[in-house]
Design an enzyme around this catalytic site. Sequence first.
Site, PDB file in Angstrom:
ATOM      1  N   TYR A 139       0.849  -1.188   0.000  1.00 11.67           N
ATOM      2  CA  TYR A 139       0.000   0.000   0.000  1.00 11.67           C
ATOM      3  C   TYR A 139       0.883   1.236   0.000  1.00 11.67           C
ATOM      4  CZ  TYR A 139      -3.743   3.175   1.653  1.00 11.67           C
ATOM      5  OH  TYR A 139      -4.654   4.185   1.799  1.00 11.67           O
ATOM      6  N   LYS A 167      -1.129  -1.232  -4.273  1.00  8.99           N
ATOM      7  CA  LYS A 167      -2.233  -0.275  -4.240  1.00  8.99           C
ATOM      8  C   LYS A 167      -1.618   1.112  -4.324  1.00  8.99           C
ATOM      9  CE  LYS A 167      -5.775   1.716  -1.240  1.00  8.99           C
ATOM     10  NZ  LYS A 167      -6.320   1.762   0.147  1.00  8.99           N
ATOM     11  N   VAL A 209      -9.362   0.015  -5.335  1.00  9.79           N
ATOM     12  CA  VAL A 209      -9.643  -0.057  -3.907  1.00  9.79           C
ATOM     13  C   VAL A 209     -10.258   1.276  -3.521  1.00  9.79           C
ATOM     14  CG1 VAL A 209      -8.686  -0.297  -1.599  1.00  9.79           C
ATOM     15  CG2 VAL A 209      -7.761  -1.661  -3.480  1.00  9.79           C
TER      16      VAL A 209
END
Length: 306
Positions: A139, A167, A209
């Site tokens: 992330y 992400k 996401v």
Amino acid sequence: MTFKRPMWTGVYPAATTQFAPDGSVDIDATQRVLTNLVDDGVSGLILLGTCGENNSLEPEEKRAVLRAGVEAVGGRVPLVTGVSEFTTERAASYARDAEDIGLDALMVLPAMVYVPTNEELGAHFRTVAQATGLPIMLYNNPPAYRVSISEATLETLVDVDNIVAVKESAPDPRRFTDLFNRFGSRFTLMAGLDDVALEGLMLGASGWVSGLTSAFPQESVALIEAVDRGDWVEARRIYRWFMPLLHLDAEHDLVQSIKLAEEIMGRGSERVRMPRMPLAGKRRAEVIAMVEKCAATRPLAERAAA
């Protein structure tokens, strides 16, 4: 496990954790939130990400939420949990527990608070990956966590087989092209910041996401479906309608705003755990007005009427 869509495609809402009036985790309400999102067609779920208030939960509360998620919707869509801890050992321990509980994948953050060197950041990710057999999405969110997962750091992780995705929540969409040019298909990229999500998808991100999907899942699913069939006119139409709310995902009070939007839309409670507090005053009025306007002009309703 086989799902309707391959992992890391479609839209994965960063689901909220629901709290009772006394501040305890409301497991039943959290399960309802998850089940309703899956019923509305989302592709996967992120449990205990930023919107799940990961760092406001005690260790056993986190594990209880994971067990509740598996019980409610396990096997229907991929379940991914955020791994957000203060130390590498705690992160590795949590990753092992998540695998034992039955999660399908991990979203691993840098260790909280400490700002590492590239070498330290790579070592953190490698250590967590070695603790589990689950696939891992890293992330990257420099504005929120003061840490950027650089290309140089990713280069040191190419040999870690279960680190498979990133992400990407940097506000600059050029990152998608830079990462594709540097690594090709080695890392699957997911758009991670709501108000540059369509740009990321156009530049090759395989999925999204999302924070605001928790309040408006049908429109998020429709946007992804439009992207999948190459209908950029429809994708832009939905995105332009959604954008005022999507900007909330880039603000520091995103959790409170998203949970307030959920409550207005009848999908959850706005209760948060301190140090967060519910929105108040002018900011609260602004968000309510934005949500109510979006609710009154939903593009899918317009399409059905036409």
